[in-house]
Scaffold this motif. Structure first.
Motif, PDB file in Angstrom:
ATOM      1  N   GLU A 112      20.262 -87.195  21.322  1.00 59.84           N
ATOM      2  CA  GLU A 112      19.874 -86.009  22.111  1.00 59.84           C
ATOM      3  C   GLU A 112      18.693 -86.319  23.020  1.00 59.84           C
ATOM      4  N   ASN A 113      17.779 -87.144  22.540  1.00 58.84           N
ATOM      5  CA  ASN A 113      16.638 -87.542  23.356  1.00 58.84           C
ATOM      6  C   ASN A 113      17.128 -88.252  24.618  1.00 58.84           C
ATOM      7  N   ILE A 114      18.039 -89.194  24.425  1.00 57.24           N
ATOM      8  CA  ILE A 114      18.537 -89.975  25.567  1.00 57.24           C
ATOM      9  C   ILE A 114      19.321 -89.076  26.533  1.00 57.24           C
ATOM     10  N   LEU A 115      20.186 -88.254  25.977  1.00 60.79           N
ATOM     11  CA  LEU A 115      20.981 -87.346  26.821  1.00 60.79           C
ATOM     12  C   LEU A 115      20.085 -86.405  27.614  1.00 60.79           C
ATOM     13  N   SER A 116      19.100 -85.836  26.931  1.00 61.33           N
ATOM     14  CA  SER A 116      18.267 -84.827  27.580  1.00 61.33           C
ATOM     15  C   SER A 116      17.384 -85.454  28.652  1.00 61.33           C
ATOM     16  N   ARG A 117      16.801 -86.606  28.343  1.00 58.08           N
ATOM     17  CA  ARG A 117      15.935 -87.256  29.330  1.00 58.08           C
ATOM     18  C   ARG A 117      16.708 -87.667  30.573  1.00 58.08           C
ATOM     19  N   SER A 118      17.942 -88.109  30.380  1.00 59.56           N
ATOM     20  CA  SER A 118      18.627 -88.624  31.560  1.00 59.56           C
ATOM     21  C   SER A 118      19.470 -87.581  32.289  1.00 59.56           C
ATOM     22  N   LEU A 119      19.911 -86.546  31.620  1.00 57.08           N
ATOM     23  CA  LEU A 119      20.834 -85.624  32.295  1.00 57.08           C
ATOM     24  C   LEU A 119      20.202 -84.315  32.760  1.00 57.08           C
ATOM     25  N   PHE A 132      21.298 -76.239  18.212  1.00 58.89           N
ATOM     26  CA  PHE A 132      20.807 -76.799  16.958  1.00 58.89           C
ATOM     27  C   PHE A 132      19.311 -77.058  17.153  1.00 58.89           C
ATOM     28  N   THR A 133      18.553 -77.051  16.062  1.00 57.85           N
ATOM     29  CA  THR A 133      17.075 -77.093  16.178  1.00 57.85           C
ATOM     30  C   THR A 133      16.579 -78.274  17.026  1.00 57.85           C
ATOM     31  N   THR A 134      17.026 -79.480  16.675  1.00 53.57           N
ATOM     32  CA  THR A 134      16.515 -80.666  17.378  1.00 53.57           C
ATOM     33  C   THR A 134      17.028 -80.704  18.823  1.00 53.57           C
ATOM     34  N   GLY A 390      16.617 -69.487   9.366  1.00 56.75           N
ATOM     35  CA  GLY A 390      16.336 -68.160   9.913  1.00 56.75           C
ATOM     36  C   GLY A 390      15.097 -68.242  10.779  1.00 56.75           C
ATOM     37  N   THR A 391      14.258 -67.225  10.697  1.00 52.56           N
ATOM     38  CA  THR A 391      13.091 -67.142  11.582  1.00 52.56           C
ATOM     39  C   THR A 391      12.125 -68.319  11.400  1.00 52.56           C
ATOM     40  N   MET A 392      11.969 -68.790  10.160  1.00 45.92           N
ATOM     41  CA  MET A 392      11.084 -69.955   9.954  1.00 45.92           C
ATOM     42  C   MET A 392      11.548 -71.161  10.762  1.00 45.92           C
ATOM     43  N   SER A 393      12.866 -71.285  10.936  1.00 43.50           N
ATOM     44  CA  SER A 393      13.418 -72.433  11.672  1.00 43.50           C
ATOM     45  C   SER A 393      13.289 -72.270  13.184  1.00 43.50           C
ATOM     46  N   GLU A 394      12.790 -71.106  13.626  1.00 40.68           N
ATOM     47  CA  GLU A 394      12.556 -70.904  15.062  1.00 40.68           C
ATOM     48  C   GLU A 394      11.123 -71.325  15.384  1.00 40.68           C
ATOM     49  N   GLN A 395      10.830 -71.349  16.664  1.00 46.49           N
ATOM     50  CA  GLN A 395       9.487 -71.729  17.083  1.00 46.49           C
ATOM     51  C   GLN A 395       8.828 -70.562  17.796  1.00 46.49           C
ATOM     52  N   ARG A 396       7.503 -70.446  17.639  1.00 44.76           N
ATOM     53  CA  ARG A 396       6.803 -69.377  18.373  1.00 44.76           C
ATOM     54  C   ARG A 396       6.876 -69.638  19.875  1.00 44.76           C
ATOM     55  N   ASP A 397       6.875 -68.555  20.677  1.00 44.31           N
ATOM     56  CA  ASP A 397       6.781 -68.687  22.136  1.00 44.31           C
ATOM     57  C   ASP A 397       5.372 -69.185  22.463  1.00 44.31           C
ATOM     58  N   PRO A 398       5.191 -69.723  23.681  1.00 45.17           N
ATOM     59  CA  PRO A 398       3.849 -70.238  24.042  1.00 45.17           C
ATOM     60  C   PRO A 398       2.747 -69.187  23.872  1.00 45.17           C
ATOM     61  N   ASP A 399       3.073 -67.889  24.044  1.00 47.64           N
ATOM     62  CA  ASP A 399       2.044 -66.852  23.877  1.00 47.64           C
ATOM     63  C   ASP A 399       1.833 -66.466  22.401  1.00 47.64           C
ATOM     64  N   GLY A 400       2.463 -67.187  21.490  1.00 45.50           N
ATOM     65  CA  GLY A 400       2.232 -66.930  20.059  1.00 45.50           C
ATOM     66  C   GLY A 400       3.194 -65.927  19.451  1.00 45.50           C
ATOM     67  N   VAL A 401       4.012 -65.284  20.294  1.00 49.43           N
ATOM     68  CA  VAL A 401       4.969 -64.301  19.772  1.00 49.43           C
ATOM     69  C   VAL A 401       6.064 -65.038  18.993  1.00 49.43           C
ATOM     70  N   GLU A 402       6.403 -64.450  17.862  1.00 49.00           N
ATOM     71  CA  GLU A 402       7.386 -65.100  17.004  1.00 49.00           C
ATOM     72  C   GLU A 402       8.763 -64.479  17.217  1.00 49.00           C
ATOM     73  N   PRO A 403       9.713 -65.221  17.802  1.00 53.51           N
ATOM     74  CA  PRO A 403      11.042 -64.635  17.971  1.00 53.51           C
ATOM     75  C   PRO A 403      11.737 -64.529  16.614  1.00 53.51           C
ATOM     76  N   GLU A 451       2.883 -76.459  14.899  1.00 57.08           N
ATOM     77  CA  GLU A 451       3.334 -75.878  16.163  1.00 57.08           C
ATOM     78  C   GLU A 451       4.804 -76.194  16.446  1.00 57.08           C
ATOM     79  N   ILE A 452       5.190 -77.428  16.135  1.00 55.66           N
ATOM     80  CA  ILE A 452       6.556 -77.860  16.467  1.00 55.66           C
ATOM     81  C   ILE A 452       7.365 -78.068  15.192  1.00 55.66           C
ATOM     82  N   LEU A 453       8.615 -77.624  15.192  1.00 54.10           N
ATOM     83  CA  LEU A 453       9.517 -77.773  14.043  1.00 54.10           C
ATOM     84  C   LEU A 453       8.774 -77.447  12.734  1.00 54.10           C
ATOM     85  N   ARG A 454       8.203 -76.254  12.725  1.00 51.22           N
ATOM     86  CA  ARG A 454       7.311 -75.857  11.624  1.00 51.22           C
ATOM     87  C   ARG A 454       8.008 -75.836  10.262  1.00 51.22           C
ATOM     88  N   PHE A 455       9.329 -75.598  10.287  1.00 46.12           N
ATOM     89  CA  PHE A 455      10.041 -75.486   9.005  1.00 46.12           C
ATOM     90  C   PHE A 455      10.077 -76.800   8.250  1.00 46.12           C
TER      91      PHE A 455
END
Ligand code: F0G
Length: 482
Positions: A112-119, A132-134, A390-403, A451-455
């Protein structure tokens, strides 16, 4: 696809393999399970495996290998560049997917890293049936925006829709009409859609998405990590696939796609990953990143032993008797839980049984992570390790709001060819008990929130001392037994 019928009329899954290597398990008394989960910050990722009885955290890198896979590992050809092992893997992938080019990577997210960086072009959308999370992390750090265009039935927790992983094709057409095809870097289809309960898409749906992509010159990327389950469901649930072999269905899926990438920790009962590519130009766009991030072009961070195991495991993926064990066990577990009133995702998907924590713990607000609390409670009650999705597997928005997540699930993964039916029955029995005592379970709050992938490595605590009360209740009901 010969089906075994039982004289009793009862239908239950029957393994088409036997177990010849075993690993002894530990079932700790509940007092020690409580200490273990406290020590792990109520995060099942942080438990030590020796404290776990049945590890249903994931099916990633923990599927049982066959004797043929293990035998192949002995003939691995160790070489930095151009090993015969690599050629065998490459040839097998060409044979199966019919795509000429292959880039190895050490696991799915590395692909996914390679695909995302190049495409990914700046400020573009990456529509997909579900993230998916990653995958989402890689897309976001590379300046893309994930759009989830799952067909509406995908988010219905309880349903009998056979293909809840289907892409919303009219929504894709609308997006192209509104934004223009150049605003879309690629479209991603995830087989056996992980985060909505391992739900498949149909071959018809994939081909419809493909037709839209081809009409507009947008690359279609297939995440084939959970391909085996999706193939099983196409074969048993989609009329047109009934008379196709698994190899033919696989080829039809690949023919509809421009790129197929996978985590071989799931696909092929192995450990590793890679990207299969049809067009030389796309291959060249990505190739340079493999030596930078993974390893040389002919090993990509995988050991030759892993590559040999994947090559054989890919062949086993085309054998219905080898890929039906997972989905059939999962179906059994889901139906047994449902019979006892436990809220679960239906229809049963691949990967594992998914308990609906939002309904199981109706009294726990989503901000207190019902799925995280339930994963801890299941471990306490049984020594079974599941995963919060669930929510733990999500990430906070930059303003700290938790989706808040669309679904609060506890995933009980069934690694392929690993557990027996009596172990599944044990897990069902304990979850049934827990459901009867669900009022005792309370919520969770963060003690340490990365901050990142907190779960993965965050730590929590219960909002009240509910784990101790649950333990006391267990002792009342089960006496001093395990
Ligand atoms: N895509 C899907 C659909 C996955 O389920 C995973 C991993 C990946 C990509 C990433 O692959 O782990 O090899 O880097 N899923 C694992 C799980 C982690 O437990 O469901 P990876």
């Amino acid at each position: 696809m010969a089906q075994v019928k039982f004289f009793s009329g009862q239908q239950f899954p029957l393994e088409m393999h036997k177990v010849r290597i075993i690993q002894k398990l530990n079932l700790l008394p509940i007092e020690e399970r409580l200490e273990a989960i406290q020590g792990a910050g109520y995060n099942t990722f942080l438990l030590q495996n020796q404290d776990v009885f049945l590890d249903m955290l994931t099916d990633s890198g923990v599927n049982a290998m066959s004797q043929e896979q293990q035998a192949a590992m002995f003939r691995a050809d160790d070489a930095y560049a151009g090993s015969a092992t690599y050629t065998r893997l490459h040839n097998k992938l060409v044979e199966i997917f019919g795509m000429e080019y292959f880039l190895p990577a050490h696991q799915g997210r590395a692909a996914e890293n390679i695909l995302s960086r190049s495409l990914i072009r700046p400020d573009t959308f990456i529509p997909m049936n579900y993230h998916f999370t990653t995958t989402k992390q890689h897309i976001v750090v590379n300046g893309g925006t994930v759009l989830e265009l799952i067909a509406p039935e995908g988010l219905e927790v309880e349903s009998e829709h056979p293909f809840k992983g289907n892409f919303d094709v009219p929504a894709l057409r609308q997006l192209i009409a509104d934004e223009g095809a150049e605003k879309i870097s690629f479209v991603r289809m995830e087989a056996g859609t992980n985060l909505i309960g391992g739900q498949p898409f149909s071959l018809d749906n994939l081909e419809e998405v493909s037709a839209v992509c081809r009409e507009h010159g947008i690359p279609l990327v297939l995440d084939a990590s959970l391909l085996a389950d999706n193939l099983y469901f196409m074969k048993v649930r989609e009329e047109r696939c009934r008379d196709m072999s698994i190899a033919e269905i696989t080829r039809a899926m690949a023919d509809a796609s421009d790129i197929v990438y996978f985590s071989a920790r799931k696909l092929g009962f192995g450990r590793g990953g890679g990207i299969c590519i049809r067009e030389e130009s796309l291959y060249k766009q990505m190739r340079g990143l493999v030596p930078m991030f993974e390893g040389f072009l002919t090993y990509g961070g995988m050991s030759v032993r892993e590559m040999e195991a994947i090559t054989v495991g890919l062949d086993e993926t085309l054998d219905f008797d080898m890929i039906n064990q997972g989905p059939q066990f999962i179906e059994y577990m889901v139906r047994e839980l449902a019979k006892r009133g436990v809220p679960v995702i239906t229809p049963p998907g691949g990967l594992g049984a998914h308990v609906n924590a939002m309904k199981f713990l109706e009294h726990v607000p989503q901000q207190q992570y019902p799925a995280g609390a339930l994963a801890s409670a299941i471990f306490l009650a049984s020594g079974v390790r599941g995963m919060e999705r669930g929510t733990m597997s999500e990430q906070r928005d930059p303003d700290g709001v938790e989706p808040l997540a669309d679904m609060e699930l506890v995933r009980l993964a069934l690694p392929r060819r690993v557990f027996t039916l009596s172990q599944v029955n044990y897990a069902v029995d304990r979850i049934d008990w827990l459901y009867q005592r669900r009022d005792l379970i309370g919520g969770m709050r963060w003690v340490e929130e990365p901050e990142i992938l907190r779960f993965f490595y965050g730590r929590l605590e219960p909002v009240t001392d509910w784990p101790t009360r649950l333990m006391e209740e267990f002792r009342k009901d089960f006496g001093d037994s395990l």
